[in-house]
Design a protein around this motif. Sequence first.
Motif, short mmCIF file in Angstrom:
data_model
loop_
_atom_site.label_atom_id
_atom_site.label_comp_id
_atom_site.label_asym_id
_atom_site.label_seq_id
_atom_site.Cartn_x
_atom_site.Cartn_y
_atom_site.Cartn_z
N MET A 256 -0.30 4.75 3.26
CA MET A 256 0.02 6.09 2.76
C MET A 256 1.54 6.21 2.82
SD MET A 256 0.60 9.62 3.13
CE MET A 256 0.33 10.14 4.80
N ILE A 257 2.18 6.23 1.63
CA ILE A 257 3.65 6.15 1.57
C ILE A 257 4.33 7.52 1.55
CG2 ILE A 257 3.62 3.88 0.49
CD1 ILE A 257 4.41 5.35 -2.16
N GLY A 258 3.56 8.57 1.41
CA GLY A 258 4.16 9.90 1.38
C GLY A 258 3.21 10.92 0.80
N LEU A 259 3.77 12.09 0.53
CA LEU A 259 2.98 13.20 0.01
C LEU A 259 3.51 13.60 -1.36
CD1 LEU A 259 2.81 15.42 3.21
CD2 LEU A 259 1.08 13.79 2.40
N VAL A 260 2.58 13.92 -2.26
CA VAL A 260 2.89 14.48 -3.57
C VAL A 260 2.46 15.93 -3.52
CG1 VAL A 260 2.29 14.46 -6.02
CG2 VAL A 260 2.63 12.31 -4.81
N GLU A 261 3.42 16.83 -3.48
CA GLU A 261 3.12 18.26 -3.41
C GLU A 261 2.15 18.57 -2.27
OE1 GLU A 261 4.75 20.64 -5.75
OE2 GLU A 261 5.86 18.78 -5.47
N GLY A 262 2.30 17.84 -1.17
CA GLY A 262 1.47 18.04 0.01
C GLY A 262 0.21 17.20 0.06
N TYR A 263 -0.03 16.37 -0.95
CA TYR A 263 -1.24 15.56 -1.02
C TYR A 263 -0.92 14.08 -0.79
CZ TYR A 263 -2.87 19.88 -3.06
OH TYR A 263 -3.16 21.20 -3.27
N GLU A 264 -1.77 13.41 -0.02
CA GLU A 264 -1.54 12.02 0.34
C GLU A 264 -1.48 11.11 -0.89
OE1 GLU A 264 -4.84 11.20 2.95
OE2 GLU A 264 -3.88 12.24 4.63
N PHE A 265 -0.53 10.17 -0.85
CA PHE A 265 -0.40 9.15 -1.88
C PHE A 265 -0.58 7.79 -1.20
CE2 PHE A 265 1.34 6.21 -4.84
CZ PHE A 265 1.22 6.79 -6.09
N TRP A 266 -1.72 7.17 -1.47
CA TRP A 266 -2.08 5.88 -0.88
C TRP A 266 -1.78 4.75 -1.85
CZ3 TRP A 266 -3.75 5.23 4.06
CH2 TRP A 266 -4.11 6.39 4.75
N VAL A 267 -1.41 3.61 -1.29
CA VAL A 267 -1.15 2.40 -2.08
C VAL A 267 -1.99 1.26 -1.50
CG1 VAL A 267 0.61 0.74 -2.81
CG2 VAL A 267 1.20 3.17 -2.58
N ASP A 268 -2.62 0.54 -2.39
CA ASP A 268 -3.40 -0.64 -2.01
C ASP A 268 -2.56 -1.54 -1.10
OD1 ASP A 268 -5.61 -2.79 -2.74
OD2 ASP A 268 -3.65 -3.74 -3.02
N ARG A 269 -3.19 -2.06 -0.06
CA ARG A 269 -2.47 -2.86 0.95
C ARG A 269 -1.72 -4.04 0.35
NH1 ARG A 269 -8.23 -4.24 3.35
NH2 ARG A 269 -8.89 -5.76 1.80
N ASP A 270 -2.35 -4.74 -0.59
CA ASP A 270 -1.70 -5.90 -1.21
C ASP A 270 -0.56 -5.47 -2.13
OD1 ASP A 270 -3.44 -7.69 0.08
OD2 ASP A 270 -4.94 -7.44 -1.51
N LEU A 271 -0.77 -4.42 -2.89
CA LEU A 271 0.29 -3.91 -3.76
C LEU A 271 1.48 -3.43 -2.93
CD1 LEU A 271 1.12 -3.21 -6.70
CD2 LEU A 271 0.24 -0.91 -6.24
N PHE A 272 1.19 -2.77 -1.80
CA PHE A 272 2.28 -2.29 -0.96
C PHE A 272 3.13 -3.45 -0.44
CE2 PHE A 272 4.23 -1.21 3.08
CZ PHE A 272 5.05 -0.17 2.66
N GLU A 273 2.51 -4.56 -0.08
CA GLU A 273 3.28 -5.71 0.40
C GLU A 273 4.25 -6.18 -0.68
OE1 GLU A 273 3.39 -6.63 3.57
OE2 GLU A 273 1.97 -4.98 3.84
N TYR A 274 3.83 -6.11 -1.90
CA TYR A 274 4.68 -6.54 -3.02
C TYR A 274 5.79 -5.53 -3.30
CZ TYR A 274 5.94 -8.36 -7.61
OH TYR A 274 6.62 -8.86 -8.67
N TRP A 275 5.47 -4.22 -3.22
CA TRP A 275 6.39 -3.15 -3.61
C TRP A 275 6.99 -2.40 -2.43
CZ3 TRP A 275 8.30 -2.89 -8.29
CH2 TRP A 275 7.58 -3.40 -9.36
N GLN A 276 6.89 -2.91 -1.22
CA GLN A 276 7.33 -2.17 -0.04
C GLN A 276 8.82 -1.85 -0.03
OE1 GLN A 276 7.20 -4.35 3.75
NE2 GLN A 276 6.69 -6.16 2.53
N TYR A 277 9.61 -2.55 -0.80
CA TYR A 277 11.05 -2.29 -0.85
C TYR A 277 11.43 -1.48 -2.10
CZ TYR A 277 10.79 -5.87 2.68
OH TYR A 277 10.44 -6.58 3.81
#
Length: 124
Positions: A55-76
């Motif tokens: 969960m990388i943050g909130l969009v207008e107060g709502y959770e924004f989740w990223v797939d674990r594998d995608l996050f490893e690729y886009w974490q920066y």
Amino acid sequence: MTSRLAITDAARQVVEDLKEKHGPLMFYQAGGCCEGTQPQCFEKGGFFPRMNDAMIGLVEGYEFWVDRDLFEYWQYSHFTLDVLDGFGPGGFSLETPLGKTFTIHYRLFNENELKNLSPIIRAN
């Protein structure tokens, strides 16, 4: 802290419209093919993140989740939620009946931002 997530004004308006119609929301960005390449908007609880999804943050107060594998690729990378006119490939996301589709713009964090990134939360 450097935020990992932002939203455009156009996307903010669509989120507001969806909130009025559906109540609390959540977002999920998968790393798969087809519909999984776009951020999906669901009613809160309409999708369950997998173990270690981020969960990388909130969009207008709502959770924004990223797939674990995608996050490893886009974490920066910084994610900016935007919206386009038209239909996504599968139509599972709540904005589809509005003739809209969410999209993400990515940019790499600079060196100073990397030193002060906001923490993520991992799904159990």
